[in-house]
Design a protein around this motif. Sequence first.
Motif, mmCIF file in Angstrom:
data_model
loop_
_atom_site.group_PDB
_atom_site.id
_atom_site.type_symbol
_atom_site.label_atom_id
_atom_site.label_comp_id
_atom_site.label_asym_id
_atom_site.label_seq_id
_atom_site.Cartn_x
_atom_site.Cartn_y
_atom_site.Cartn_z
ATOM 1 N N ILE A 91 -30.153 -21.999 -52.018
ATOM 2 C CA ILE A 91 -28.772 -21.623 -51.717
ATOM 3 C C ILE A 91 -28.047 -21.236 -53.005
ATOM 4 C CG2 ILE A 91 -26.550 -22.494 -50.888
ATOM 5 C CD1 ILE A 91 -28.191 -24.328 -48.972
ATOM 6 N N ALA A 92 -28.246 -22.048 -54.050
ATOM 7 C CA ALA A 92 -27.573 -21.798 -55.323
ATOM 8 C C ALA A 92 -28.012 -20.485 -55.961
ATOM 9 C CB ALA A 92 -27.840 -22.960 -56.280
ATOM 10 N N LEU A 93 -29.281 -20.152 -55.824
ATOM 11 C CA LEU A 93 -29.845 -19.003 -56.538
ATOM 12 C C LEU A 93 -29.954 -17.749 -55.679
ATOM 13 C CD1 LEU A 93 -32.738 -20.924 -58.346
ATOM 14 C CD2 LEU A 93 -30.567 -20.173 -59.352
ATOM 15 N N ALA A 94 -29.565 -17.821 -54.412
ATOM 16 C CA ALA A 94 -29.788 -16.710 -53.474
ATOM 17 C C ALA A 94 -29.220 -15.402 -54.015
ATOM 18 C CB ALA A 94 -29.147 -17.036 -52.132
ATOM 19 N N PRO A 95 -30.078 -14.392 -54.186
ATOM 20 C CA PRO A 95 -29.590 -13.110 -54.709
ATOM 21 C C PRO A 95 -28.927 -12.230 -53.648
ATOM 22 C CG PRO A 95 -31.955 -12.995 -54.349
ATOM 23 C CD PRO A 95 -31.546 -14.405 -54.023
ATOM 24 N N GLY A 96 -29.188 -12.561 -52.402
ATOM 25 C CA GLY A 96 -28.629 -11.768 -51.313
ATOM 26 C C GLY A 96 -28.542 -12.587 -50.052
ATOM 27 N N LEU A 97 -27.967 -11.974 -49.015
ATOM 28 C CA LEU A 97 -27.709 -12.691 -47.766
ATOM 29 C C LEU A 97 -28.976 -13.165 -47.060
ATOM 30 C CD1 LEU A 97 -25.170 -13.572 -46.311
ATOM 31 C CD2 LEU A 97 -25.267 -11.460 -44.971
ATOM 32 N N PRO A 98 -30.067 -12.385 -47.007
ATOM 33 C CA PRO A 98 -31.269 -12.875 -46.319
ATOM 34 C C PRO A 98 -31.808 -14.171 -46.925
ATOM 35 C CG PRO A 98 -31.421 -10.504 -46.614
ATOM 36 C CD PRO A 98 -30.230 -10.956 -47.394
ATOM 37 N N VAL A 99 -31.876 -14.240 -48.259
ATOM 38 C CA VAL A 99 -32.364 -15.465 -48.906
ATOM 39 C C VAL A 99 -31.388 -16.615 -48.661
ATOM 40 C CG1 VAL A 99 -32.957 -16.542 -51.112
ATOM 41 C CG2 VAL A 99 -33.645 -14.184 -50.646
ATOM 42 N N PHE A 100 -30.094 -16.317 -48.686
ATOM 43 C CA PHE A 100 -29.073 -17.335 -48.413
ATOM 44 C C PHE A 100 -29.283 -17.942 -47.026
ATOM 45 C CE2 PHE A 100 -24.689 -18.555 -47.143
ATOM 46 C CZ PHE A 100 -24.346 -19.384 -48.205
ATOM 47 N N PHE A 101 -29.519 -17.094 -46.026
ATOM 48 C CA PHE A 101 -29.763 -17.580 -44.669
ATOM 49 C C PHE A 101 -31.058 -18.386 -44.594
ATOM 50 C CE2 PHE A 101 -26.305 -15.171 -42.925
ATOM 51 C CZ PHE A 101 -26.095 -15.682 -41.659
ATOM 52 N N LEU A 102 -32.122 -17.885 -45.208
ATOM 53 C CA LEU A 102 -33.398 -18.602 -45.175
ATOM 54 C C LEU A 102 -33.284 -19.967 -45.841
ATOM 55 C CD1 LEU A 102 -35.933 -15.714 -45.933
ATOM 56 C CD2 LEU A 102 -35.691 -16.984 -43.787
ATOM 57 N N ALA A 103 -32.559 -20.025 -46.944
ATOM 58 C CA ALA A 103 -32.383 -21.313 -47.629
ATOM 59 C C ALA A 103 -31.618 -22.292 -46.747
ATOM 60 C CB ALA A 103 -31.657 -21.092 -48.955
ATOM 61 N N TRP A 104 -30.613 -21.801 -46.040
ATOM 62 C CA TRP A 104 -29.871 -22.691 -45.146
ATOM 63 C C TRP A 104 -30.723 -23.145 -43.961
ATOM 64 C CZ3 TRP A 104 -26.182 -25.880 -45.696
ATOM 65 C CH2 TRP A 104 -25.164 -25.662 -46.629
ATOM 66 N N LEU A 105 -31.583 -22.266 -43.454
ATOM 67 C CA LEU A 105 -32.478 -22.683 -42.375
ATOM 68 C C LEU A 105 -33.417 -23.790 -42.849
ATOM 69 C CD1 LEU A 105 -33.378 -19.247 -40.738
ATOM 70 C CD2 LEU A 105 -31.801 -20.992 -39.860
ATOM 71 N N ALA A 106 -33.929 -23.664 -44.080
ATOM 72 C CA ALA A 106 -34.771 -24.729 -44.638
ATOM 73 C C ALA A 106 -33.971 -26.014 -44.815
ATOM 74 C CB ALA A 106 -35.356 -24.279 -45.974
ATOM 75 N N ALA A 107 -32.721 -25.877 -45.259
ATOM 76 C CA ALA A 107 -31.869 -27.061 -45.404
ATOM 77 C C ALA A 107 -31.632 -27.723 -44.048
ATOM 78 C CB ALA A 107 -30.537 -26.667 -46.044
ATOM 79 N N GLY A 108 -31.463 -26.915 -43.008
ATOM 80 C CA GLY A 108 -31.276 -27.476 -41.666
ATOM 81 C C GLY A 108 -32.486 -28.255 -41.205
ATOM 82 N N ALA A 109 -33.688 -27.720 -41.465
ATOM 83 C CA ALA A 109 -34.902 -28.460 -41.114
ATOM 84 C C ALA A 109 -34.972 -29.775 -41.878
ATOM 85 C CB ALA A 109 -36.128 -27.596 -41.405
ATOM 86 N N ALA A 110 -34.550 -29.761 -43.143
ATOM 87 C CA ALA A 110 -34.577 -30.986 -43.942
ATOM 88 C C ALA A 110 -33.600 -32.028 -43.407
ATOM 89 C CB ALA A 110 -34.248 -30.658 -45.403
ATOM 90 N N THR A 111 -32.419 -31.594 -42.961
ATOM 91 C CA THR A 111 -31.431 -32.571 -42.480
ATOM 92 C C THR A 111 -31.933 -33.340 -41.263
ATOM 93 O OG1 THR A 111 -30.274 -30.983 -41.041
ATOM 94 C CG2 THR A 111 -29.513 -31.169 -43.321
ATOM 95 N N ALA A 112 -32.835 -32.727 -40.484
ATOM 96 C CA ALA A 112 -33.387 -33.447 -39.331
ATOM 97 C C ALA A 112 -34.119 -34.706 -39.760
ATOM 98 C CB ALA A 112 -34.329 -32.528 -38.544
ATOM 99 N N GLY A 113 -34.591 -34.756 -41.008
ATOM 100 C CA GLY A 113 -35.265 -35.937 -41.523
ATOM 101 C C GLY A 113 -34.454 -36.737 -42.505
ATOM 102 N N LEU A 114 -33.158 -36.397 -42.676
ATOM 103 C CA LEU A 114 -32.339 -37.073 -43.682
ATOM 104 C C LEU A 114 -31.067 -37.696 -43.142
ATOM 105 C CD1 LEU A 114 -32.540 -34.435 -46.581
ATOM 106 C CD2 LEU A 114 -33.718 -36.632 -46.472
ATOM 107 N N PHE A 115 -30.596 -37.226 -41.985
ATOM 108 C CA PHE A 115 -29.310 -37.683 -41.482
ATOM 109 C C PHE A 115 -29.484 -38.943 -40.628
ATOM 110 C CE2 PHE A 115 -26.624 -33.510 -41.828
ATOM 111 C CZ PHE A 115 -26.733 -33.578 -43.203
#
Length: 404
Positions: A91-115
């Motif tokens: 998310i911090a390093l995303a050079p464009g919108l597609p990478v930004f979205f992909l990073a957030w999707l990965a973060a969403g998968a991670a939250t399923a195991g962290l919240f």
Amino acid sequence: MSAPGARRALVALCVTVTTSYGVLLYAFPVLAPAISADTGWSLGTVTAAYSAAQVTSALAQAAVGRWLERAGPRAVMTTAAALAVPAVAGIALAPGLPVFFLAWLAAGAATAGLFYPPAFAAITGWFGEGRVRALTALTLVAGLSSTVFAPLTAALEAALGWRGAYGVLALVLLCVVLPLHAAALTPPWRPAGGAGGAAGAGRAVGLREVVADRAFLALTAALTLGAFGVYAVVVNIVPLLGERGFDTAVAAWALGVGGVGQVLGRLAYAPLERRAGPVARAVAVLAACAASTALLTVVTGPLALVMAVSLLAGMARGIFTLLQATAVADRWGTARYAALNGILHSPLMLAIALAPWAGAALAGLLGGYPAMFAVLAAIGAAGALLAPLTRPAGAGGRGDPRPA
């Protein structure tokens, strides 16, 4: 009796769940305007990536619950933390919108195991009959996540910009959450049906049998309706009060007072749990959520009364969190808790993810926020009406040994 090392694991979870919510949930509202201003992406587009992460987390809940049941909290929550670190860095390093979205999707998968859901499963398995006190401790501490991380994130953004802020937050996950999960989530854990493990305690139940049971379907529907109403209120109370002539600062104070009520509500849950069976408790809590939302609909002033109603709504919301945590174990025991709770939380988390957008959309369709809050109260009341159907079949209702 709790499993060996359970108290140390609880302390670790208090730290890691608080941190995970702070980094993956509460940092975004603080940083979103800066992201939009810096990148040129519209605020709606930026928020869509964040919302997509919440939907991803909701859809992953059932699979994570089954995995946790087999592998235990340490494996699942450590892996989730390991995924969250590069996701937030992305998310911090995303050079464009597609990478930004992909990073957030990965973060969403991670939250399923962290919240909360995986942490609830871990605590329920490790603490058994003492789970309510441990769950209360976790939710009291984690309830301070926004209090800690909102100002911290704002300070980081002021000093380093939004990219630098997310970079530091990724390091926090790497240095705090990941090692604590690996080192402290070590109490014994057995797969469902295994002998001698905390996760195997309780009645033996068939997963498919329970999921197909009318009581489980009713419980899922009731809590989903309740969750939608509760979390739509949180996000939309500020514009509601704005329509009634209160300025933004006053509306923000009302939201903060609701946060205080949330803590008080969680403190009240243990006495309620001792005095009422699971079905009666579900009816009471869902009815309280609906009633407090209805009061927000009709109470327009004076300010002191508005603040009192916001406090009551926060208390209902705080109790609702613990109702979610205990509903499965109260009815079907702890033997398949992780898997069942994961299945239960999929629609709940989806409702929570969609509630902010849906609430605002309803307000537009209905001509204002007071009418929308009236609809939310009706949705919550529908959940309360479904709650009596959540008693499993059997003499007196399996999992409800006390009178309802």
